[in-house]
Design a protein around this motif. Structure first.
Motif, PDB file in Angstrom:
ATOM      1  N   MET A  57       0.848  -1.188   0.000  1.00 59.86           N
ATOM      2  CA  MET A  57       0.000   0.000   0.000  1.00 59.86           C
ATOM      3  C   MET A  57       0.888   1.245   0.000  1.00 59.86           C
ATOM      4  N   GLU A  58       0.775   2.018  -1.068  1.00 64.03           N
ATOM      5  CA  GLU A  58       1.607   3.210  -1.185  1.00 64.03           C
ATOM      6  C   GLU A  58       0.860   4.422  -0.642  1.00 64.03           C
ATOM      7  N   ILE A  59       1.537   5.152   0.241  1.00 65.77           N
ATOM      8  CA  ILE A  59       0.966   6.367   0.817  1.00 65.77           C
ATOM      9  C   ILE A  59       1.797   7.557   0.376  1.00 65.77           C
ATOM     10  N   SER A  60       1.130   8.563  -0.166  1.00 63.31           N
ATOM     11  CA  SER A  60       1.820   9.762  -0.623  1.00 63.31           C
ATOM     12  C   SER A  60       1.184  11.001  -0.013  1.00 63.31           C
ATOM     13  N   PHE A  61       2.042  11.929   0.396  1.00 59.91           N
ATOM     14  CA  PHE A  61       1.577  13.215   0.903  1.00 59.91           C
ATOM     15  C   PHE A  61       2.054  14.356   0.005  1.00 59.91           C
ATOM     16  N   ARG A  62       2.300  14.004  -1.243  1.00 56.73           N
ATOM     17  CA  ARG A  62       2.767  15.015  -2.184  1.00 56.73           C
ATOM     18  C   ARG A  62       1.729  16.142  -2.299  1.00 56.73           C
ATOM     19  N   GLY A  63       2.215  17.367  -2.169  1.00 63.08           N
ATOM     20  CA  GLY A  63       1.326  18.517  -2.241  1.00 63.08           C
ATOM     21  C   GLY A  63       0.629  18.847  -0.930  1.00 63.08           C
ATOM     22  N   LYS A  64       0.935  18.096   0.124  1.00 67.48           N
ATOM     23  CA  LYS A  64       0.311  18.330   1.429  1.00 67.48           C
ATOM     24  C   LYS A  64       1.299  19.026   2.363  1.00 67.48           C
ATOM     25  N   LYS A  65       0.784  19.943   3.155  1.00 65.29           N
ATOM     26  CA  LYS A  65       1.583  20.635   4.161  1.00 65.29           C
ATOM     27  C   LYS A  65       1.187  20.109   5.538  1.00 65.29           C
ATOM     28  N   VAL A  66       2.189  19.609   6.294  1.00 65.98           N
ATOM     29  CA  VAL A  66       1.904  18.926   7.557  1.00 65.98           C
ATOM     30  C   VAL A  66       2.722  19.540   8.692  1.00 65.98           C
ATOM     31  N   LEU A  67       2.051  19.805   9.798  1.00 64.97           N
ATOM     32  CA  LEU A  67       2.699  20.332  11.002  1.00 64.97           C
ATOM     33  C   LEU A  67       2.923  19.189  11.984  1.00 64.97           C
ATOM     34  N   VAL A  68       4.146  19.087  12.501  1.00 62.62           N
ATOM     35  CA  VAL A  68       4.484  18.063  13.498  1.00 62.62           C
ATOM     36  C   VAL A  68       5.086  18.753  14.713  1.00 62.62           C
ATOM     37  N   THR A  69       4.460  18.605  15.879  1.00 58.34           N
ATOM     38  CA  THR A  69       5.030  19.169  17.098  1.00 58.34           C
ATOM     39  C   THR A  69       5.883  18.104  17.800  1.00 58.34           C
ATOM     40  N   GLY A  70       6.815  18.574  18.619  1.00 60.44           N
ATOM     41  CA  GLY A  70       7.716  17.634  19.283  1.00 60.44           C
ATOM     42  C   GLY A  70       8.547  16.857  18.288  1.00 60.44           C
ATOM     43  N   ALA A  71       8.981  17.550  17.227  1.00 62.67           N
ATOM     44  CA  ALA A  71       9.613  16.871  16.092  1.00 62.67           C
ATOM     45  C   ALA A  71      11.137  16.820  16.177  1.00 62.67           C
ATOM     46  N   GLY A  72      11.696  17.269  17.287  1.00 63.34           N
ATOM     47  CA  GLY A  72      13.154  17.337  17.369  1.00 63.34           C
ATOM     48  C   GLY A  72      13.848  16.005  17.526  1.00 63.34           C
ATOM     49  N   GLN A  73      13.167  15.051  18.154  1.00 66.92           N
ATOM     50  CA  GLN A  73      13.788  13.758  18.391  1.00 66.92           C
ATOM     51  C   GLN A  73      12.721  12.691  18.576  1.00 66.92           C
ATOM     52  N   GLY A  74      13.159  11.448  18.668  1.00 65.96           N
ATOM     53  CA  GLY A  74      12.254  10.345  18.961  1.00 65.96           C
ATOM     54  C   GLY A  74      11.162  10.137  17.933  1.00 65.96           C
ATOM     55  N   ILE A  75       9.956   9.868  18.426  1.00 68.43           N
ATOM     56  CA  ILE A  75       8.822   9.559  17.550  1.00 68.43           C
ATOM     57  C   ILE A  75       8.499  10.732  16.632  1.00 68.43           C
ATOM     58  N   GLY A  76       8.490  11.938  17.168  1.00 67.36           N
ATOM     59  CA  GLY A  76       8.161  13.110  16.354  1.00 67.36           C
ATOM     60  C   GLY A  76       9.134  13.309  15.210  1.00 67.36           C
ATOM     61  N   ARG A  77      10.399  13.112  15.489  1.00 70.84           N
ATOM     62  CA  ARG A  77      11.404  13.243  14.430  1.00 70.84           C
ATOM     63  C   ARG A  77      11.189  12.181  13.355  1.00 70.84           C
ATOM     64  N   GLY A  78      10.911  10.953  13.800  1.00 70.48           N
ATOM     65  CA  GLY A  78      10.650   9.878  12.844  1.00 70.48           C
ATOM     66  C   GLY A  78       9.456  10.168  11.962  1.00 70.48           C
ATOM     67  N   ILE A  79       8.406  10.756  12.544  1.00 67.10           N
ATOM     68  CA  ILE A  79       7.214  11.118  11.774  1.00 67.10           C
ATOM     69  C   ILE A  79       7.553  12.193  10.750  1.00 67.10           C
ATOM     70  N   ALA A  80       8.292  13.216  11.186  1.00 71.69           N
ATOM     71  CA  ALA A  80       8.674  14.299  10.273  1.00 71.69           C
ATOM     72  C   ALA A  80       9.508  13.779   9.112  1.00 71.69           C
ATOM     73  N   GLU A  81      10.450  12.917   9.411  1.00 67.75           N
ATOM     74  CA  GLU A  81      11.318  12.377   8.361  1.00 67.75           C
ATOM     75  C   GLU A  81      10.537  11.549   7.355  1.00 67.75           C
ATOM     76  N   GLN A  82       9.641  10.693   7.841  1.00 59.31           N
ATOM     77  CA  GLN A  82       8.896   9.828   6.924  1.00 59.31           C
ATOM     78  C   GLN A  82       7.874  10.622   6.113  1.00 59.31           C
ATOM     79  N   LEU A  83       7.273  11.623   6.719  1.00 61.16           N
ATOM     80  CA  LEU A  83       6.384  12.491   5.952  1.00 61.16           C
ATOM     81  C   LEU A  83       7.146  13.167   4.821  1.00 61.16           C
ATOM     82  N   TRP A  84       8.357  13.623   5.101  1.00 57.75           N
ATOM     83  CA  TRP A  84       9.197  14.242   4.071  1.00 57.75           C
ATOM     84  C   TRP A  84       9.470  13.239   2.950  1.00 57.75           C
ATOM     85  N   ARG A  85       9.773  12.006   3.321  1.00 63.31           N
ATOM     86  CA  ARG A  85      10.076  10.974   2.306  1.00 63.31           C
ATOM     87  C   ARG A  85       8.873  10.681   1.421  1.00 63.31           C
ATOM     88  N   THR A  86       7.679  10.874   1.952  1.00 67.20           N
ATOM     89  CA  THR A  86       6.472  10.591   1.160  1.00 67.20           C
ATOM     90  C   THR A  86       5.937  11.832   0.458  1.00 67.20           C
TER      91      THR A  86
END
Length: 244
Positions: free
Chosen positions: A1-30
């Motif tokens: 299942m391919e998930i794409s967020f191309r063209g989407k703007k997403v805000l992530v709080t607590g994004a400096g490390q840990g889970i938040g950082r992982g979410i920010a990085e993967q959103l960027w990759r998609t």
């Protein structure tokens, strides 16, 4: 299942490390345009050094007025991940008002604040957006020394349901994820004691703690159009801890 967020703007709080950082990085990759918020500048700078197109915002979400001002200035978002949180563990008989106020301010009040600003802009722009709140298994089960933390996360689950009910008519979905112990850098340190770790592991049918990627995958699914009929859920990512 391919998930794409191309063209989407997403805000992530607590994004400096840990889970938040992982979410920010993967959103960027998609393909998402990611805005990463943290109160620790050095964490944000290392994130941006790795991913230069991620926008970084240094902000203490515990400051209600400043947070509203800053989030308002960032414009419109298609999705939001409320990951910023704090864990102050105290035995019940030793819980302090300072720990209570600090925990509730970050883990609950700040999420209402950020979500209000983001959701209002979604409504103004007729955006059928998605919000994911990062809760905890501690909202569902009693854990030693977690009285205040558990209360804050139980409150967050209730806020998630209320948001889903009131924002759903605008096409905005709101869900929560409820992880067990996750092997972030801090998690590895906090659960390094074999006796402490084994007590928790004995209650997890899969016999292990979670990895950051396992939370990230669930969050991205709930944010995506693949979860278009999922609204108001609290999804355990706990290896079966809550099933026992």
């Amino acid at each position: 299942m391919e998930i794409s967020f191309r063209g989407k703007k997403v805000l992530v709080t607590g994004a400096g490390q840990g889970i938040g950082r992982g979410i920010a990085e993967q959103l960027w990759r998609t393909g998402a345009k990611v805005v990463a918020v943290s109160r620790t500048r050095s964490h944000l700078e290392t994130l941006q050094n790795e991913y230069p197109s991620i926008d970084i915002v240094e902000l203490d979400v515990g400051d209600w007025d400043k947070t509203r001002e800053v989030i308002e200035s960032l414009g419109h978002f298609d999705a939001l991940v409320n990951n910023a949180g704090i864990g102050l563990c105290q035995p019940f008989l030793e819980c302090t008002p300072e720990a209570f106020d600090t925990t509730m301010n970050i883990n609950l009040k700040s999420i209402i604040n950020v979500s209000q600003v983001v959701a209002k802009k979604m409504i103004e722009n007729k955006t059928q957006g998605a919000i994911v709140n990062v809760s905890s298994q501690a909202s569902k089960a009693a854990l030693m020394d977690h009285t205040i933390y558990s209360a804050s996360k139980a409150g967050l689950d209730a806020v998630t349901r209320a948001m889903a009910l009131e924002l759903g008519p605008y096409g905005i979905r709101v869900n929560a994820v409820n992880p067990t112990v996750i092997m972030t850098a801090m998690g590895k340190i906090g659960w390094a004691d074999p006796d402490k770790a084994n007590t928790m592991l004995s209650k997890i049918p899969l016999g292990r703690f979670g990895e950051v990627s396992e939370v990230v995958d669930a969050v991205l699914y709930l944010l995506s159009d693949k979860a278009s009929m999922i609204n108001g859920v609290e999804l355990p990512i706990d290896g079966g801890f809550l099933a026992t």
